[in-house]
Each structure stands twice: as C-alpha cells, then as structure tokens.
Design an enzyme around this catalytic site. Structure first.
Site, PDB file in Angstrom:
ATOM      1  N   VAL A   1       0.879  -1.172   0.000  1.00  0.00           N
ATOM      2  CA  VAL A   1       0.000   0.000   0.000  1.00  0.00           C
ATOM      3  C   VAL A   1       0.916   1.221   0.000  1.00  0.00           C
ATOM      4  O   VAL A   1       1.878   1.274   0.779  1.00  0.00           O
ATOM      5  CB  VAL A   1      -0.945   0.017   1.226  1.00  0.00           C
TER       6      VAL A   1
ATOM      7  N   LYS B   1      -5.049   2.659   6.996  1.00  0.00           N
ATOM      8  CA  LYS B   1      -6.451   3.014   6.724  1.00  0.00           C
ATOM      9  C   LYS B   1      -7.273   1.757   6.429  1.00  0.00           C
ATOM     10  O   LYS B   1      -8.404   1.848   5.946  1.00  0.00           O
ATOM     11  CB  LYS B   1      -6.529   3.970   5.531  1.00  0.00           C
ATOM     12  N   GLY B   2      -6.684   0.609   6.665  1.00  0.00           N
ATOM     13  CA  GLY B   2      -7.431  -0.639   6.463  1.00  0.00           C
ATOM     14  C   GLY B   2      -7.411  -1.154   5.032  1.00  0.00           C
ATOM     15  O   GLY B   2      -8.145  -2.096   4.696  1.00  0.00           O
TER      16      GLY B   2
ATOM     17  N   GLY C   1      -4.908  -2.646   3.395  1.00  0.00           N
ATOM     18  CA  GLY C   1      -4.298  -3.984   3.365  1.00  0.00           C
ATOM     19  C   GLY C   1      -5.329  -5.058   3.679  1.00  0.00           C
ATOM     20  O   GLY C   1      -5.382  -6.098   3.014  1.00  0.00           O
TER      21      GLY C   1
ATOM     22  N   ASN D   1       9.281  -7.747  11.816  1.00  0.00           N
ATOM     23  CA  ASN D   1       8.125  -6.892  11.499  1.00  0.00           C
ATOM     24  C   ASN D   1       6.983  -7.133  12.489  1.00  0.00           C
ATOM     25  O   ASN D   1       5.930  -7.693  12.154  1.00  0.00           O
ATOM     26  CB  ASN D   1       7.688  -7.142  10.059  1.00  0.00           C
TER      27      ASN D   1
ATOM     28  N   TYR E   1      -1.571  -9.780  11.996  1.00  0.00           N
ATOM     29  CA  TYR E   1      -2.018 -11.083  11.481  1.00  0.00           C
ATOM     30  C   TYR E   1      -2.573 -11.955  12.606  1.00  0.00           C
ATOM     31  O   TYR E   1      -3.582 -12.636  12.438  1.00  0.00           O
ATOM     32  CB  TYR E   1      -0.864 -11.809  10.776  1.00  0.00           C
TER      33      TYR E   1
END
Lengths: 159, 159
Positions: free
Chosen positions: B88, B95-96, B98, B125, B132
């Site tokens: 992105v 901002k959602g 992904g 990360n 996740y």
C-alpha cells in the site's frame, strides 16, 4: 544401482507419489495431516493445465522417490520454481537420489528460464541444512510463514 | 474515503503495480533487488495462462495498493493461494486498505476451493505479525527458506 529420473505421466505415477507422501507423513507421526485426497491429487497433476509438476525416481520400474514443484512468482525476481516436497523412500536414502531429483529440477529451471528455485527446510533439520549449504544454496532464516486455513476464511472476513 | 478493490486487467494496471513494487524497494533501500523487468512482468500477468493474479486498490482512479498471488500446491493440503507481495503506497497506510486487499484474496480462495492462503512476514516486522495474529492467521516460525539462484545452477549441477 541404476536410478532413472522421469516426469510423472500417468495416473499410476501419481498414485505412486501419493504413497510416498503418505509414507513420510506416517514416519513423521502425522498421518492425519494429509487431507488432500488422492482423487484430487490426480486431477491437479494431469490434464492440459496441471497445477504442479512431478518428477519420480525409479529403480527397476519401482517408484522410490519424488519431487513435486510448481511455477511461483516473485515480484522482485520473476518466474520462480517452488519445490513443495522431496521424498525418497527409507530404504533408498543416503544414496544420492535426492540430489538426482534436485538436478532434474535445476535443469528444468535452467531450460525454462526460472530465475530461482525456492523451497523450505525445518530449522532443526541440520543434516539437510548442511547438505544444502555444501551445494551453494542460500538459506534465509528471517522469514516466518503465515497461513490462513479454509476453516478460518469466514472469521477472517467478518473481522 | 471510497476505495475499490479490482482485479488487474490491462497493461496500465500492471505498470501501476510495478511502480508500487519499485517504490517499496526504494523505501527498503534495495532498489537494485528488483531485477524483474516491467516487460516480463506484463507478459506474465496477461494472456490466457497468466502466472500470477493481481488485485489493485484504487482511489479516484489512482492505484494506491496491490496484492499479487499465484496458485501453489501443498502435497498434504492441496490447492493453495500464495500471496507474494502486498503493498500500500505510503500516504494510504493505516487506513485498512491492506485488510481490504486480503479480504479480496480470501473471497477468491473461498470461491475457488483453495485450502489455505500462505504468505511470509519478516521476523522483525512485529506490527505486521501482531496484525495477522489478531485475525486468526497461523504463524509458523520453524521453517527456513532455501534458494538456488540462476547464477548458481551450473555450479549446483556440477557437484
């Protein structure tokens, strides 16, 4: 010992490979982890657009090893050959048959302009790791695998 | 903000995605690691049998995100959707978007009977890993990646 490496062509070839996959799962105490039915495994490997490519090691017409791979893609590198599974039946291990199977994949990768071959190894499998290192394979230890299973799709979508 | 998620269809879509891939490589101080030329990237994504599938996030007709995946195979589980890259663009992160891209892949996986979606994350990360984990993704930490690059094929074969 005369070993031949051939591409799987028939339904029987695929059934032979499936037996090796099952054998390894039993050896690893995970027979129930193989949820892919042999009928689908056959369907996905034959026909005009097979999902995977399969090489077999044969000795006196008996299938004693297999390597299964598919065409993968790296945005950075391009076309990549991904090896999902390499199995040699127990009685035939430590005779160089794994290397013969990897050679067949490497020749295929070379002829078909694949930019790299990728596969994975368990972090505790030190004999395999040192085998690969001896043969100029790059080992990357900094990645984790993420998996979203079918049973969790709806939950994922609802969040 | 109205974001639409669409499947890439045209050459321009693929060129847009390539720009995002380059942007990320520069951000990661690795611009030279992208050796896949845009011409091949276009060729591999279009035509009758594209190697990869590509979803784009668009805002006011501008491509601001992408997810690239391909059909992979697990001998144990069967057909698997492998996500190689999710990007992105910087101004649109957090901002959602992904999650919207991952949702599109998940719907595709559900409709096309993929048994799982697989991808990788770098071990450092932590924000991505906790994102996740919040969404029921299984993280496997016990695998190393093995890579044999094109430049090493002949050496490998000669040993």
């Amino acid at each position: 010992m005369k070993i031949s490496i051939v591409k799987a062509k028939s339904e029987q070839d695929i059934i032979d490979a499936y037996a090796l996959i099952k054998e390894l799962a039993i050896y690893e105490n995970a027979p129930d982890a193989v949820t892919n039915p042999v009928s689908l495994f056959i369907e996905h490997g034959l026909g005009e657009n097979p999902i995977y490519k399969l090489w077999l090691a044969k000795h006196e017409n008996k299938t004693i090893g297999m390597a299964l791979c598919f065409t993968a893609y790296s945005t950075w590198k391009g076309k990549m050959l991904y090896l999902d599974d390499l199995v040699v039946t127990e009685a035939y291990r430590r005779k160089g048959i794994g290397k013969l199977l990897l050679n067949a994949l490497t020749l295929h990768a070379k002829n078909e302009a694949y930019k790299l071959i990728k596969w994975q190894v368990l972090d505790w499998n030190l004999p395999a790791i040192s085998f690969y290192e001896k043969f100029d394979v790059t080992i990357d230890k900094e990645w984790y695998d993420c998996k979203l299973y079918e049973k969790d799709y709806d939950l994922f979508l609802s969040k």
